[in-house]
Design an enzyme around this catalytic site. Structure first.
Site: not given
Ligand code: AMP
Length: 217
Positions: A13, A88, A127, A161, A172
């Site tokens: 994404k 989410r 990554r 990360r 996740r």
């Molecule tokens: P991402 O970078 O999108 O993979 O997000 C990394 C982490 O941020 C996720 O595993 C969640 O802990 C948190 N996170 C990101 N976006 C959301 C969201 N919309 N709702 C809840 N937690 C989020």
């Protein structure tokens, strides 16, 4: 145009949102990036969010909805957003619908970038990003052209990360299936869901997404 990218963590994404934003004049809104920035700032909210992120769980709806609500009022949002990693949960999707209506904006559609779970661990654990400009790379699928040097800015320091490890990836993925996958019918019911096969090469996924966006303009 405003669109949501759906799909599992590590499904592409963020990579695709970055590729689409310049061509279509849209702004990538990644709640993950915003939460990582909050964590790096050391604020109370940021510290709490970091603990949840490092455990592979979802940060509270209240926090992410407030972040997006505020961000959508900024002037660069006029041309449209690519929501990446938000919504989410169903509560976030409903809040987004209400927010968009209140702000006189329209969510045009959601695109599922579909990638089966067995691709995800390899994608996520390989990554890394440039520590200076944030350009994304992958040990197997997208190495820098010159080893150890960022293609975009020439920097030589890269970061990973903290949540990109096998145990957290599995958490996740569980969160994705339990809390985020139910959003697919939410958008499908109103005829606003499109599907792209996310197992293809990065460039092929981009081509399919561009074809979808072009067909709806
Ligand atoms: P991402 O970078 O999108 O993979 O997000 C990394 C982490 O941020 C996720 O595993 C969640 O802990 C948190 N996170 C990101 N976006 C959301 C969201 N919309 N709702 C809840 N937690 C989020």
């Amino acid at each position: 145009m405003n669109l949501v990218l759906l799909g599992p963590p590590g499904g592409g994404k963020g990579t695709q949102a970055k590729r689409l934003q310049d061509k279509y004049g849209l702004v990538q809104l990644s709640t993950g990036d915003m939460l990582r920035a909050a964590a790096a700032s050391g604020s109370d909210v940021g510290k709490r969010a970091k603990a949840v992120m490092d455990a592979g769980q979802l940060v509270s709806d209240e926090i992410v909805i407030a972040i997006i609500d505020e961000r959508l009022d900024q002037p660069d949002m006029a041309s449209g957003a690519i929501f990446d990693g938000f919504p989410r949960t169903l509560a976030q999707a409903e809040a987004l619908d209400a927010m968009m209506a209140r702000k006189g904006k329209k969510l045009d559609f959601a695109i599922e970038i579909r990638v089966p779970d067995d691709y995800i661990v390899e994608r996520i654990t390989g990554r890394f990003t440039c520590g200076k400009c944030g350009a994304g790379y992958h040990e197997k699928f997208q190495q820098p052209k010159v080893a150890g040097q960022c293609d975009s800015c020439g920097a030589t320091a890269f970061v990973r990360r903290p949540d990109d490890n096998v145990e957290t990836v599995n958490k996740r993925l569980e969160a994705y299936h339990a809390q985020t996958a139910p959003l697919l019918p939410h958008y499908d019911k109103r005829g606003a869901l499109k599907l792209v096969d996310g197992t293809m090469d990065i460039a092929d996924v981009t081509r399919e997404l561009e074809a979808l966006l072009d067909s709806t303009r």
